[in-house]
Design an enzyme around this catalytic site. Structure first.
Site, PDB file in Angstrom:
ATOM      1  N   ALA A  51      61.981  32.461 -46.358  1.00 48.42           N
ATOM      2  CA  ALA A  51      60.592  32.747 -46.761  1.00 48.42           C
ATOM      3  C   ALA A  51      59.885  33.409 -45.593  1.00 48.42           C
ATOM      4  CB  ALA A  51      59.881  31.451 -47.138  1.00 48.42           C
ATOM      5  N   PRO A 233      31.104  36.229   1.737  1.00 44.87           N
ATOM      6  CA  PRO A 233      30.644  35.313   2.771  1.00 44.87           C
ATOM      7  C   PRO A 233      31.753  34.750   3.661  1.00 44.87           C
ATOM      8  CG  PRO A 233      30.794  34.169   0.705  1.00 44.87           C
ATOM      9  CD  PRO A 233      31.151  35.593   0.411  1.00 44.87           C
ATOM     10  N   ASP A 256      32.556  44.165  10.811  1.00 44.84           N
ATOM     11  CA  ASP A 256      31.580  43.378  11.565  1.00 44.84           C
ATOM     12  C   ASP A 256      32.226  42.078  12.005  1.00 44.84           C
ATOM     13  OD1 ASP A 256      29.794  45.310  11.035  1.00 44.84           O
ATOM     14  OD2 ASP A 256      28.690  44.193   9.494  1.00 44.84           O
ATOM     15  N   LYS A 278      28.125  43.396  16.293  1.00 39.51           N
ATOM     16  CA  LYS A 278      26.918  43.002  15.596  1.00 39.51           C
ATOM     17  C   LYS A 278      26.839  41.519  15.298  1.00 39.51           C
ATOM     18  CE  LYS A 278      25.881  46.027  12.354  1.00 39.51           C
ATOM     19  NZ  LYS A 278      24.949  46.515  11.402  1.00 39.51           N
ATOM     20  N   ALA A 340      25.208  36.666   1.000  1.00 42.78           N
ATOM     21  CA  ALA A 340      25.082  35.294   1.499  1.00 42.78           C
ATOM     22  C   ALA A 340      24.191  34.433   0.610  1.00 42.78           C
ATOM     23  CB  ALA A 340      24.547  35.309   2.929  1.00 42.78           C
ATOM     24  N   MET A 391      19.095  35.439   8.496  1.00 35.47           N
ATOM     25  CA  MET A 391      18.966  35.614   9.944  1.00 35.47           C
ATOM     26  C   MET A 391      17.746  34.938  10.519  1.00 35.47           C
ATOM     27  SD  MET A 391      20.143  39.560  10.249  1.00 35.47           S
ATOM     28  CE  MET A 391      19.078  40.344   9.084  1.00 35.47           C
ATOM     29  N   GLY A 420      27.944  29.002   5.023  1.00 32.88           N
ATOM     30  CA  GLY A 420      28.042  28.830   3.572  1.00 32.88           C
ATOM     31  C   GLY A 420      29.382  29.295   3.026  1.00 32.88           C
TER      32      GLY A 420
HETATM   33  N1  SAH Z   1      25.120  41.862   4.335  1.00 32.53           N
HETATM   34  C1  SAH Z   1      25.124  40.427   4.533  1.00 32.53           C
HETATM   35  C2  SAH Z   1      23.980  39.960   5.390  1.00 32.53           C
HETATM   36  C3  SAH Z   1      24.042  40.409   6.798  1.00 32.53           C
HETATM   37  S1  SAH Z   1      22.781  39.736   7.749  1.00 32.53           S
HETATM   38  C4  SAH Z   1      25.084  39.739   3.176  1.00 32.53           C
HETATM   39  O1  SAH Z   1      24.902  40.400   2.149  1.00 32.53           O
HETATM   40  O2  SAH Z   1      25.294  38.523   3.134  1.00 32.53           O
HETATM   41  C5  SAH Z   1      23.541  38.320   8.446  1.00 32.53           C
HETATM   42  C6  SAH Z   1      22.888  37.067   7.915  1.00 32.53           C
HETATM   43  O3  SAH Z   1      23.419  36.739   6.649  1.00 32.53           O
HETATM   44  C7  SAH Z   1      23.161  35.848   8.745  1.00 32.53           C
HETATM   45  O4  SAH Z   1      22.305  35.759   9.868  1.00 32.53           O
HETATM   46  C8  SAH Z   1      22.901  34.737   7.764  1.00 32.53           C
HETATM   47  O5  SAH Z   1      21.537  34.510   7.577  1.00 32.53           O
HETATM   48  C9  SAH Z   1      23.449  35.335   6.498  1.00 32.53           C
HETATM   49  N2  SAH Z   1      24.839  34.923   6.273  1.00 32.53           N
HETATM   50  C10 SAH Z   1      25.922  35.693   6.187  1.00 32.53           C
HETATM   51  N3  SAH Z   1      27.041  34.971   5.920  1.00 32.53           N
HETATM   52  C11 SAH Z   1      26.629  33.689   5.843  1.00 32.53           C
HETATM   53  C12 SAH Z   1      27.281  32.444   5.594  1.00 32.53           C
HETATM   54  N4  SAH Z   1      28.605  32.382   5.374  1.00 32.53           N
HETATM   55  N5  SAH Z   1      26.543  31.333   5.573  1.00 32.53           N
HETATM   56  C13 SAH Z   1      25.205  31.372   5.776  1.00 32.53           C
HETATM   57  N6  SAH Z   1      24.548  32.511   6.023  1.00 32.53           N
HETATM   58  C14 SAH Z   1      25.237  33.653   6.054  1.00 32.53           C
END
Ligand code: SAH
Length: 482
Positions: A51, A233, A256, A278, A340, A391, A420
């Site tokens: 079937a 991150p 970076d 940086k 971040a 920052m 984070g």
């Molecule tokens: N372009 C990146 C930011 C660069 S400026 C982005 O989009 O995340 C760098 C800042 O990002 C740090 O001083 C902090 O405030 C934040 N940052 C980046 N990575 C992080 C992490 N793993 N935990 C907490 N803050 C973070």
């Protein structure tokens, strides 16, 4: 009949079944899947079973497959090139395998490697390209896993690429009659921008690049380019698939310091890695140095990956870098990353918007007194919004006092997220009036992100990653420690 799969490897082949007779024994859903795949390959399919399930019955009624009704009869195999036994009855499956062997018809018994004269591999299809995987029948779960891995590596543009090369095959052979010359041409073509352009569905540009490559013949045609990639991150799981691909195609990676080692390890092994600095207080080779390096490498024909933490367009100076590239006529593309604010919020259990608490989100940077002076404090102090401050660690004092001075309640929750999404993530939660001193007391260091707003309090309830949030210190303000 097939023997111990560990004894000798299977011999792989791709069969052209167009117009060839193939028998499927079985009338259930497994048989139906097999019949479908065989019809797709152009086979003349006959199905034999007492079937048929409804879809198979329809295919038989409409003449798409021949139907042998009844228990298996070895005569069904007459004229067949291949057969598949897809019944749940071992005796029948054995009978089909034995009858096939006697007639030299290749038989596959579904899910029974030992009874099968041929195996049907797990496969990935991208247009005319098929990647077939076999573990010799011994470890089907492993092949499934491999298939899933490969599925993510190749997108539909692989099919487009194969079609383009098939279409151009004659022209390539005519223009480049020498095999070695042709091989060099393909190496260059496939290492160049063509696959990427197809992935972006820029088919016209891709065709131009192809035409230019073939016209230029042996001369160098692949111009350098820059991909601005957001590395996220830190956790490599948060890199995008496209970012990963860019890392795999890179000649040189300018990254970076914030970019984690785990992400860098995913890059092509022989890609050159250059840290372009940086971090607060240290500007490495400086922004101009970065521009110069990018231009020099791209002009030398290299594929440059400019790898940035988070997203390249969020406080990443990605805009400036693209302006420089545009001004100098260098090809570029941008791969976004998880910024971040998103990563820290997710890993701290803080929804950045919430129907009850916050209808908007502001990404704010506060990396020096100058940038603080330029902020619109009145707007930042408004209720029902979430601030994500990048920052800010060194300037929490000012942040706290200015927000309160401009009307934000001293009781507004905050969360400070250090590292984070990484293994060493720490979260400190409290009320705005405790912000600066609790950061000091818990020795919060860069990189850290500050979230201010009602939603920040949810970290205490919704946290799921790493340790529980540390609580702000209630003690009276410490005299400045430094
Ligand atoms: N372009 C990146 C930011 C660069 S400026 C982005 O989009 O995340 C760098 C800042 O990002 C740090 O001083 C902090 O405030 C934040 N940052 C980046 N990575 C992080 C992490 N793993 N935990 C907490 N803050 C973070």
């Amino acid at each position: 009949m097939s023997t111990d799969p560990s004894a000798a490897p299977l011999y792989p082949l791709f069969a052209d079944l167009r117009g060839r007779a193939v028998l499927v024994v079985g009338g259930g859903s497994v048989a139906r899947r097999k019949v479908r795949a065989l019809l797709d390959a152009g086979a003349q399919v006959a199905v034999g079973a007492p079937a048929l399930e409804p879809a198979l019955a329809r295919l038989a009624a409409t003449g798409h497959v021949r139907y042998h009704r009844g228990p298996f009869d070895p005569a069904w195999l007459d004229g067949a090139w291949l057969a598949i036994a897809a019944t749940d009855d071992t005796t029948t499956n054995r009978a089909v395998a034995a009858a096939g062997d006697a007639r030299r018809v290749w038989v596959n018994v579904v899910d029974d490697a030992a009874l099968s004269a041929f195996h049907v591999p797990a496969r990935i299809e991208r247009g005319p390209v098929q990647i077939a995987i076999s573990s010799g029948g011994g470890a089907p779960m492993l092949t499934r896993h491999l298939r899933e891995m490969l599925e993510t590596q190749f997108d539909a543009s692989l099919g487009t690429l194969a079609r383009l090369l098939a279409r151009e095959r004659e022209r390539i052979r005519r223009t480049l009659p020498d095999v070695a010359q042709r091989r060099r041409f393909f190496d260059r073509l496939l290492a160049g921008p063509l696959p990427r352009l197809l992935r972006q569905q820029r088919t016209r540009r891709a065709q131009q690049v192809f035409d230019a490559a073939i016209a230029a013949d042996t001369t160098r045609t692949s111009a350098g380019s820059v991909v601005l990639v957001g590395a996220g991150p830190g956790d490599p799981g948060l890199l995008t698939l496209r970012g990963l691909r860019a890392l795999n195609e890179a000649d040189v990676i300018l990254h970076d310091r914030l970019v984690s080692d785990e992400v860098l390890q995913l890059a092509r092994r022989d890609a050159e890695r250059i840290e372009v600095g940086k971090q607060a207080g240290d500007h490495g080779i400086g922004q101009h140095g970065i521009h110069a390096l990018m231009l020099a490498r791209a002009r030398a024909g290299q594929r440059v990956v400019r790898l940035k933490g988070g997203d390249p367009f969020v406080f990443g100076r990605g805009g400036e870098e693209l302006q420089v590239l545009r001004a100098h006529g260098i090809d570029y593309e941008v791969v976004p990353g998880i910024t971040a604010a998103l990563a820290c919020a997710a890993h701290a259990g803080i929804p950045l918007t919430h129907r009850d608490h916050a209808q908007s989100l502001r990404l704010v940077t506060a990396h020096g007194q100058d940038s603080l002076d330029m902020l619109d404090w009145r707007a930042l102090a408004q209720e029902r919004q979430t601030l994500a401050v990048y920052m800010g660690v060194a300037l929490l004092d000012t942040l706290q006092s200015q927000l309160i001075a401009h009307g934000r309640s001293p009781e507004t929750p905050f969360a400070l997220i250090e590292n984070g999404s990484r293994d060493d993530q720490r979260v400190v939660t409290g009320r705005l009036l405790q912000l600066a001193e609790s950061a000091l007391a818990h020795e919060v260091h860069s990189p850290a992100l500050l979230i201010v707003g009602e939603v920040a309090a949810l970290a205490d309830e919704l946290h799921w990653f790493g340790d529980k949030p540390l609580q702000a210190t209630p003690q009276p303000r410490l005299e400045k420690a430094a």
